[in-house]
Design a protein around this motif. Structure first.
Motif, mmCIF file in Angstrom:
data_model
loop_
_atom_site.group_PDB
_atom_site.id
_atom_site.type_symbol
_atom_site.label_atom_id
_atom_site.label_comp_id
_atom_site.label_asym_id
_atom_site.label_seq_id
_atom_site.Cartn_x
_atom_site.Cartn_y
_atom_site.Cartn_z
ATOM 1 N N ASN A 31 -4.429 2.068 -5.920
ATOM 2 C CA ASN A 31 -5.757 1.601 -6.279
ATOM 3 C C ASN A 31 -6.612 1.042 -5.153
ATOM 4 O OD1 ASN A 31 -5.900 2.014 -9.267
ATOM 5 N ND2 ASN A 31 -3.944 0.984 -9.053
ATOM 6 N N LEU A 32 -6.035 0.782 -3.999
ATOM 7 C CA LEU A 32 -6.881 0.383 -2.888
ATOM 8 C C LEU A 32 -7.597 1.608 -2.355
ATOM 9 C CD1 LEU A 32 -5.419 -2.332 -3.073
ATOM 10 C CD2 LEU A 32 -5.279 -2.323 -0.592
ATOM 11 N N SER A 33 -8.783 1.390 -1.848
ATOM 12 C CA SER A 33 -9.533 2.511 -1.281
ATOM 13 C C SER A 33 -8.848 2.973 -0.002
ATOM 14 C CB SER A 33 -10.973 2.089 -0.975
ATOM 15 O OG SER A 33 -10.992 1.183 0.119
ATOM 16 N N GLU A 34 -9.165 4.176 0.414
ATOM 17 C CA GLU A 34 -8.595 4.706 1.655
ATOM 18 C C GLU A 34 -8.964 3.793 2.826
ATOM 19 O OE1 GLU A 34 -8.678 8.754 4.334
ATOM 20 O OE2 GLU A 34 -9.296 8.858 2.249
ATOM 21 N N GLN A 35 -10.180 3.269 2.808
ATOM 22 C CA GLN A 35 -10.628 2.365 3.868
ATOM 23 C C GLN A 35 -9.787 1.080 3.880
ATOM 24 O OE1 GLN A 35 -14.692 1.115 3.453
ATOM 25 N NE2 GLN A 35 -14.777 0.232 5.501
ATOM 26 N N GLN A 36 -9.503 0.528 2.706
ATOM 27 C CA GLN A 36 -8.681 -0.680 2.632
ATOM 28 C C GLN A 36 -7.257 -0.402 3.097
ATOM 29 O OE1 GLN A 36 -9.649 -1.244 -1.526
ATOM 30 N NE2 GLN A 36 -10.439 -3.296 -1.076
ATOM 31 N N LEU A 37 -6.677 0.697 2.629
ATOM 32 C CA LEU A 37 -5.321 1.046 3.060
ATOM 33 C C LEU A 37 -5.261 1.248 4.571
ATOM 34 C CD1 LEU A 37 -4.191 3.536 0.281
ATOM 35 C CD2 LEU A 37 -3.191 1.303 0.788
ATOM 36 N N ASN A 38 -6.261 1.911 5.123
ATOM 37 C CA ASN A 38 -6.288 2.145 6.564
ATOM 38 C C ASN A 38 -6.420 0.841 7.339
ATOM 39 O OD1 ASN A 38 -5.932 4.898 6.409
ATOM 40 N ND2 ASN A 38 -8.120 5.337 6.408
ATOM 41 N N ALA A 39 -7.205 -0.101 6.821
ATOM 42 C CA ALA A 39 -7.361 -1.390 7.496
ATOM 43 C C ALA A 39 -6.031 -2.129 7.545
ATOM 44 C CB ALA A 39 -8.423 -2.237 6.798
ATOM 45 N N PHE A 40 -5.308 -2.167 6.428
ATOM 46 C CA PHE A 40 -4.013 -2.838 6.404
ATOM 47 C C PHE A 40 -2.994 -2.070 7.249
ATOM 48 C CE2 PHE A 40 -5.625 -4.843 2.399
ATOM 49 C CZ PHE A 40 -5.619 -6.139 2.880
#
Length: 56
Positions: A31-40
């Motif tokens: 459920n996290l956006s691709e942008q959020q996953l990439n940031a983490f």
């Protein structure tokens, strides 16, 4: 530990810092956006050595 797991650990730390309840790992990935996953994931890649040393 893979990058997504290290990123998830950072996500949980951020949630604790802001007094929020983190979602479970499966929900985090779905459920996290691709942008959020990439940031983490980027955070995890930068701090991989630190996490590996503290988890031994």
């Amino acid at each position: 530990m893979n990058d997504h797991q290290i990123g998830y650990e950072h996500y949980k730390e951020a949630c604790e810092k802001h007094h929020s309840e983190p979602v479970n790992f499966h929900y985090y990935l779905l459920n996290l956006s691709e942008q959020q996953l990439n940031a983490f994931k980027d955070y995890a890649m930068l701090h991989r050595g630190q996490h590996e040393l503290t988890n031994q």
